[in-house]
Design a protein around this motif. Structure first.
Motif, PDB file in Angstrom:
ATOM      1  N   ALA A  62       0.819  -1.219   0.000  1.00 46.70           N
ATOM      2  CA  ALA A  62       0.000   0.000   0.000  1.00 46.70           C
ATOM      3  C   ALA A  62       0.847   1.262   0.000  1.00 46.70           C
ATOM      4  CB  ALA A  62      -0.941  -0.017   1.207  1.00 46.70           C
ATOM      5  N   TRP A  63       1.837   1.339   0.901  1.00 43.92           N
ATOM      6  CA  TRP A  63       2.588   2.600   0.987  1.00 43.92           C
ATOM      7  C   TRP A  63       3.586   2.773  -0.146  1.00 43.92           C
ATOM      8  CZ3 TRP A  63       7.786   3.167   1.155  1.00 43.92           C
ATOM      9  CH2 TRP A  63       8.583   2.151   1.686  1.00 43.92           C
ATOM     10  N   THR A  64       4.046   1.666  -0.762  1.00 41.57           N
ATOM     11  CA  THR A  64       5.039   1.782  -1.837  1.00 41.57           C
ATOM     12  C   THR A  64       4.417   2.121  -3.195  1.00 41.57           C
ATOM     13  OG1 THR A  64       4.946  -0.627  -2.226  1.00 41.57           O
ATOM     14  CG2 THR A  64       6.660   0.187  -0.728  1.00 41.57           C
ATOM     15  N   LYS A  65       3.097   2.145  -3.293  1.00 36.27           N
ATOM     16  CA  LYS A  65       2.451   2.432  -4.580  1.00 36.27           C
ATOM     17  C   LYS A  65       2.854   3.783  -5.157  1.00 36.27           C
ATOM     18  CE  LYS A  65      -1.705  -0.437  -4.193  1.00 36.27           C
ATOM     19  NZ  LYS A  65      -3.182  -0.433  -4.034  1.00 36.27           N
ATOM     20  N   LYS A  66       3.178   4.725  -4.287  1.00 33.71           N
ATOM     21  CA  LYS A  66       3.514   6.068  -4.780  1.00 33.71           C
ATOM     22  C   LYS A  66       4.947   6.186  -5.275  1.00 33.71           C
ATOM     23  CE  LYS A  66       4.470   7.788  -0.085  1.00 33.71           C
ATOM     24  NZ  LYS A  66       4.090   8.808   0.916  1.00 33.71           N
ATOM     25  N   TYR A  67       5.727   5.110  -5.152  1.00 34.66           N
ATOM     26  CA  TYR A  67       7.128   5.134  -5.578  1.00 34.66           C
ATOM     27  C   TYR A  67       7.332   4.197  -6.773  1.00 34.66           C
ATOM     28  CZ  TYR A  67       7.937   7.386  -1.055  1.00 34.66           C
ATOM     29  OH  TYR A  67       7.899   8.237   0.016  1.00 34.66           O
ATOM     30  N   ASP A  68       7.740   4.753  -7.898  1.00 33.61           N
ATOM     31  CA  ASP A  68       7.873   3.970  -9.125  1.00 33.61           C
ATOM     32  C   ASP A  68       8.970   2.913  -9.062  1.00 33.61           C
ATOM     33  OD1 ASP A  68       5.835   5.424 -10.266  1.00 33.61           O
ATOM     34  OD2 ASP A  68       7.177   6.857 -11.245  1.00 33.61           O
ATOM     35  N   ASN A  69      10.005   3.143  -8.234  1.00 34.28           N
ATOM     36  CA  ASN A  69      11.140   2.211  -8.249  1.00 34.28           C
ATOM     37  C   ASN A  69      11.057   1.149  -7.160  1.00 34.28           C
ATOM     38  OD1 ASN A  69      11.674   4.012  -6.112  1.00 34.28           O
ATOM     39  ND2 ASN A  69      13.892   3.625  -6.270  1.00 34.28           N
ATOM     40  N   ILE A  70       9.891   1.025  -6.479  1.00 37.16           N
ATOM     41  CA  ILE A  70       9.736  -0.008  -5.450  1.00 37.16           C
ATOM     42  C   ILE A  70       8.650  -0.989  -5.868  1.00 37.16           C
ATOM     43  CG2 ILE A  70       9.317  -0.521  -3.030  1.00 37.16           C
ATOM     44  CD1 ILE A  70      10.116   2.260  -2.290  1.00 37.16           C
ATOM     45  N   ASN A  71       8.969  -2.276  -5.806  1.00 33.72           N
ATOM     46  CA  ASN A  71       8.020  -3.330  -6.176  1.00 33.72           C
ATOM     47  C   ASN A  71       7.908  -4.339  -5.032  1.00 33.72           C
ATOM     48  OD1 ASN A  71       6.375  -5.045  -7.944  1.00 33.72           O
ATOM     49  ND2 ASN A  71       8.169  -6.392  -7.945  1.00 33.72           N
ATOM     50  N   ILE A  72       6.687  -4.660  -4.647  1.00 30.71           N
ATOM     51  CA  ILE A  72       6.431  -5.629  -3.580  1.00 30.71           C
ATOM     52  C   ILE A  72       5.753  -6.862  -4.153  1.00 30.71           C
ATOM     53  CG2 ILE A  72       5.257  -6.076  -1.384  1.00 30.71           C
ATOM     54  CD1 ILE A  72       7.473  -4.024  -1.141  1.00 30.71           C
ATOM     55  N   ILE A  73       6.298  -8.022  -3.819  1.00 24.15           N
ATOM     56  CA  ILE A  73       5.691  -9.297  -4.189  1.00 24.15           C
ATOM     57  C   ILE A  73       5.153  -9.937  -2.913  1.00 24.15           C
ATOM     58  CG2 ILE A  73       6.071 -11.577  -5.205  1.00 24.15           C
ATOM     59  CD1 ILE A  73       8.614 -10.333  -6.531  1.00 24.15           C
ATOM     60  N   ILE A  74       3.859 -10.236  -2.896  1.00 21.15           N
ATOM     61  CA  ILE A  74       3.299 -10.989  -1.774  1.00 21.15           C
ATOM     62  C   ILE A  74       3.255 -12.452  -2.201  1.00 21.15           C
ATOM     63  CG2 ILE A  74       1.319 -11.332  -0.259  1.00 21.15           C
ATOM     64  CD1 ILE A  74       0.633  -8.405  -0.597  1.00 21.15           C
ATOM     65  N   GLY A  75       4.139 -13.254  -1.603  1.00 19.98           N
ATOM     66  CA  GLY A  75       4.240 -14.645  -2.011  1.00 19.98           C
ATOM     67  C   GLY A  75       5.369 -15.355  -1.295  1.00 19.98           C
ATOM     68  N   ASP A  76       5.618 -16.569  -1.717  1.00 17.56           N
ATOM     69  CA  ASP A  76       6.592 -17.458  -1.093  1.00 17.56           C
ATOM     70  C   ASP A  76       7.978 -17.214  -1.704  1.00 17.56           C
ATOM     71  OD1 ASP A  76       8.136 -19.648  -0.198  1.00 17.56           O
ATOM     72  OD2 ASP A  76       6.384 -20.958  -0.157  1.00 17.56           O
ATOM     73  N   ALA A  77       8.971 -16.940  -0.859  1.00 17.22           N
ATOM     74  CA  ALA A  77      10.333 -16.683  -1.333  1.00 17.22           C
ATOM     75  C   ALA A  77      10.949 -17.898  -2.027  1.00 17.22           C
ATOM     76  CB  ALA A  77      11.217 -16.252  -0.160  1.00 17.22           C
ATOM     77  N   PHE A  78      10.377 -19.067  -1.832  1.00 14.74           N
ATOM     78  CA  PHE A  78      10.876 -20.279  -2.486  1.00 14.74           C
ATOM     79  C   PHE A  78      10.304 -20.456  -3.886  1.00 14.74           C
ATOM     80  CE2 PHE A  78      12.154 -21.145   1.777  1.00 14.74           C
ATOM     81  CZ  PHE A  78      13.201 -22.052   1.696  1.00 14.74           C
ATOM     82  N   HIS A  79       9.401 -19.571  -4.282  1.00 15.63           N
ATOM     83  CA  HIS A  79       8.708 -19.754  -5.561  1.00 15.63           C
ATOM     84  C   HIS A  79       9.075 -18.718  -6.614  1.00 15.63           C
ATOM     85  CE1 HIS A  79       5.288 -22.125  -3.371  1.00 15.63           C
ATOM     86  NE2 HIS A  79       6.414 -22.810  -3.491  1.00 15.63           N
ATOM     87  N   ILE A  80      10.146 -17.950  -6.383  1.00  9.51           N
ATOM     88  CA  ILE A  80      10.575 -17.016  -7.426  1.00  9.51           C
ATOM     89  C   ILE A  80      12.038 -17.273  -7.766  1.00  9.51           C
ATOM     90  CG2 ILE A  80       8.921 -15.262  -6.673  1.00  9.51           C
ATOM     91  CD1 ILE A  80      11.291 -13.654  -5.579  1.00  9.51           C
ATOM     92  N   ASN A  81      12.425 -16.843  -8.961  1.00 11.49           N
ATOM     93  CA  ASN A  81      13.813 -16.982  -9.407  1.00 11.49           C
ATOM     94  C   ASN A  81      14.566 -15.696  -9.091  1.00 11.49           C
ATOM     95  OD1 ASN A  81      16.122 -16.754 -11.431  1.00 11.49           O
ATOM     96  ND2 ASN A  81      15.452 -18.868 -11.755  1.00 11.49           N
TER      97      ASN A  81
END
Length: 222
Positions: free
Chosen positions: A118-137
């Motif tokens: 929610a709070w990072t939406k106003k910043y173009d260079n910040i991306n949040i992934i809600i998920g399992d750290a074992f499931h991304i490369n």
């Protein structure tokens, strides 16, 4: 009597330190995030007896992050990720410091991750992934921060996954490393660049026991 006086002084110094740091953290949170990130959010799965699962979301103090990142210089071409970013305090600190690179975080706890998203939406260079750290490369990133997001067995499993995937040299920053940091010692490709252990900063007690952080380089080609 002397021991009781010393205990009382240390206790109240610890309490006062916490209050002062929380006040400072709240002011910075409101300035950068427009929301207070201090609230603790419990783990969604934690089995201490077997050393598996994730820790709760407890935002790292800004004074600690300043100390840690004084040993790391982020460049425009870097891609940073906070594994177990919680509500996003590390990302808020880096935004406050105006680092020039892309900032990312992944968080499995939906309650904590939703705050960060929610709070990072106003910043173009910040991306949040809600998920399992074992499931991304992780090949898209070259600077990693972990604030003890995993219990020991899960941490070792994460490192093994990490080593099997990453194909380029990376910087690995591990805060509160005393529980599992030893796992990285003498592993192929890992080099310890810096380690420090401390209990106070500028006269403020940051924890009841000394805490450590370490900065590593991992090079899969070594």
């Amino acid at each position: 009597m002397t021991d009781n006086k010393n205990f009382s002084f240390s206790y109240w110094r610890y309490k006062l330190s916490g209050q002062l740091m929380t006040l400072y953290d709240t002011v910075i949170d409101k300035k950068i995030c427009s929301v207070n990130l201090c609230k603790y959010v419990p783990s969604v799965f934690r089995d201490d007896a077997n050393g598996v699962g994730s820790t709760g979301s407890e935002s790292t103090r800004y004074i600690i992050l300043r100390k840690i990142f004084s040993h790391v210089k982020l460049k425009a071409e870097d891609s940073f990720i906070d594994i177990g970013c919680g509500k996003g305090r590390v990302l808020a600190f880096l935004k406050k410091e105006q680092v020039p690179c892309a900032l990312n975080g992944i968080e499995i706890n939906e309650e904590a991750g939703a705050v960060a998203k929610a709070w990072t939406k106003k910043y173009d260079n910040i991306n949040i992934i809600i998920g399992d750290a074992f499931h991304i490369n992780y090949n898209a990133y070259n600077v990693f921060f972990l604030g003890r997001p995993f219990l020991p067995k899960t941490f070792s499993q994460f490192i093994e996954k990490f080593e099997n995937e990453v194909s380029h040299p990376i910087t690995f920053i591990y805060w509160v490393d005393q529980q599992s940091g030893h796992f990285l010692k003498e592993r192929k490709g890992w080099t310890l660049n810096y380690r420090e252990k401390f209990q106070s900063i500028n006269g403020l007690i940051i924890a009841s026991q000394p805490q450590g952080f370490s900065i590593w380089t991992y090079n899969p080609n070594k």
